[in-house]
Design a protein around this motif. Structure first.
Motif, PDB file in Angstrom:
ATOM      1  N   MET A  18       6.765  53.731 -12.614  1.00  0.00           N
ATOM      2  CA  MET A  18       7.640  54.270 -12.206  1.00  0.00           C
ATOM      3  C   MET A  18       7.558  55.784 -12.453  1.00  0.00           C
ATOM      4  SD  MET A  18      10.331  51.111 -12.311  1.00  0.00           S
ATOM      5  CE  MET A  18      10.044  50.176 -11.398  1.00  0.00           C
ATOM      6  N   LYS A  23      10.099  58.067  -5.506  1.00  0.00           N
ATOM      7  CA  LYS A  23      11.122  57.154  -4.792  1.00  0.00           C
ATOM      8  C   LYS A  23      10.326  56.504  -3.365  1.00  0.00           C
ATOM      9  CE  LYS A  23      14.986  58.190  -7.355  1.00  0.00           C
ATOM     10  NZ  LYS A  23      16.722  59.073  -6.578  1.00  0.00           N
ATOM     11  N   GLU A  39      11.837  47.126  -3.863  1.00  0.00           N
ATOM     12  CA  GLU A  39      12.695  48.662  -3.949  1.00  0.00           C
ATOM     13  C   GLU A  39      13.149  48.956  -3.009  1.00  0.00           C
ATOM     14  OE1 GLU A  39      10.314  52.769  -6.533  1.00  0.00           O
ATOM     15  OE2 GLU A  39       9.177  50.423  -5.347  1.00  0.00           O
ATOM     16  N   GLY A  43      16.212  54.689  -5.503  1.00  0.00           N
ATOM     17  CA  GLY A  43      16.052  54.432  -6.684  1.00  0.00           C
ATOM     18  C   GLY A  43      16.132  53.019  -7.102  1.00  0.00           C
ATOM     19  N   VAL A  45      15.679  49.355  -8.431  1.00  0.00           N
ATOM     20  CA  VAL A  45      14.493  48.474  -8.231  1.00  0.00           C
ATOM     21  C   VAL A  45      15.246  46.898  -8.464  1.00  0.00           C
ATOM     22  CG1 VAL A  45      11.876  47.376  -8.789  1.00  0.00           C
ATOM     23  CG2 VAL A  45      12.800  50.010  -9.148  1.00  0.00           C
ATOM     24  N   ARG A  91      14.561  55.905 -11.072  1.00  0.00           N
ATOM     25  CA  ARG A  91      14.913  54.259 -11.111  1.00  0.00           C
ATOM     26  C   ARG A  91      16.092  53.249 -11.361  1.00  0.00           C
ATOM     27  NH1 ARG A  91      11.143  56.386  -9.308  1.00  0.00           N
ATOM     28  NH2 ARG A  91       9.800  55.393  -7.303  1.00  0.00           N
TER      29      ARG A  91
END
Length: 219
Positions: A18, A23, A39, A43, A45, A91
């Motif tokens: 990641m 993204k 996802e 950002g 998840v 993320r």
């Protein structure tokens, strides 16, 4: 199959974590009907396995989308049962409290205690780990402490590659006597097999609260 923009075989696409992967441009669902992540372009998840994307169909056990889910709404966070943690790469991971555990491996005196070895990298992990456990424990997240803890019977069943790896110049190894009060090397109940310093206390607190579990391993 090839990438139409580059002509490169799709299987040659680098596998990136990641931190390095950009993204996504549209929401993507990975996995299958029972076990999946989603996802989002923001950002986020979502690892909770609670909300499928609204568009798409299941085909051969995999999630296939009929059209890009550009406008897929992000499901609201259920604060009582879910947590979000910012991570590297811009993320945010969302997970279920009851279905998540911290797994801690080999943070034992044998590997960390300054009287047995110099391991500054391992020691530098102690305080951040304690902060993580004490932050998530009140949220109901369990901690699994996975540690070496051999029995005399297990000494007769350990593969030779492991036996050799823990010996030095053909001496010592599993079950051998260590200096001072450290006891026999990585044997269950010995001081060297306990968690290092404050981590042992942290585990004992969690055990009493019912959130922490000790798992003996022999590999």
């Amino acid at each position: 199959m090839t990438d139409s923009s580059t002509g490169t075989p799709q299987h040659d696409t680098p596998i990136l974590g990641m931190v390095h992967r950009p993204k996504v441009a549209a929401a993507i669902e990975y996995g299958n009907a029972a076990s999946f992540w989603v996802e989002y372009p923001s950002g986020l998840v979502d690892l909770t396995r609670t909300t499928h994307l609204p568009k798409g169909a299941l085909q051969n056990g995999s999630v296939v989308h009929e059209e890009p889910a550009q406008d897929a709404p992000v499901p609201p966070l259920h604060a009582e049962t879910q947590l979000e943690i910012p991570v590297d790469g811009g993320r945010v991971l969302r997970f279920s409290k009851k279905n998540t555990a911290i797994v801690v491996v080999d943070m034992q005196n044998f590997f960390l205690h300054p009287d047995l070895r110099e391991h500054p990298t391992g020691l530098n992990c102690v305080i951040p780990l304690m902060n993580l456990v004490t932050t998530l424990r009140p949220q109901g997240v369990k901690t699994l402490w996975v540690n070496w803890g051999l029995t005399d019977h297990e000494l007769t069943t350990i593969p030779p590659a492991l036996v050799r790896g823990f010996m030095k110049n053909g001496r010592g190894g599993f079950g051998s006597q260590l200096p001072g009060e450290f006891g026999r090397l990585l044997m269950r109940g010995e001081f060297n097999a306990e968690l290092y310093g404050p981590l042992q206390t942290l585990y004992e607190e969690g055990r009493r609260e019912g959130t922490d579990v000790w798992i003996h391993k022999n590999r």
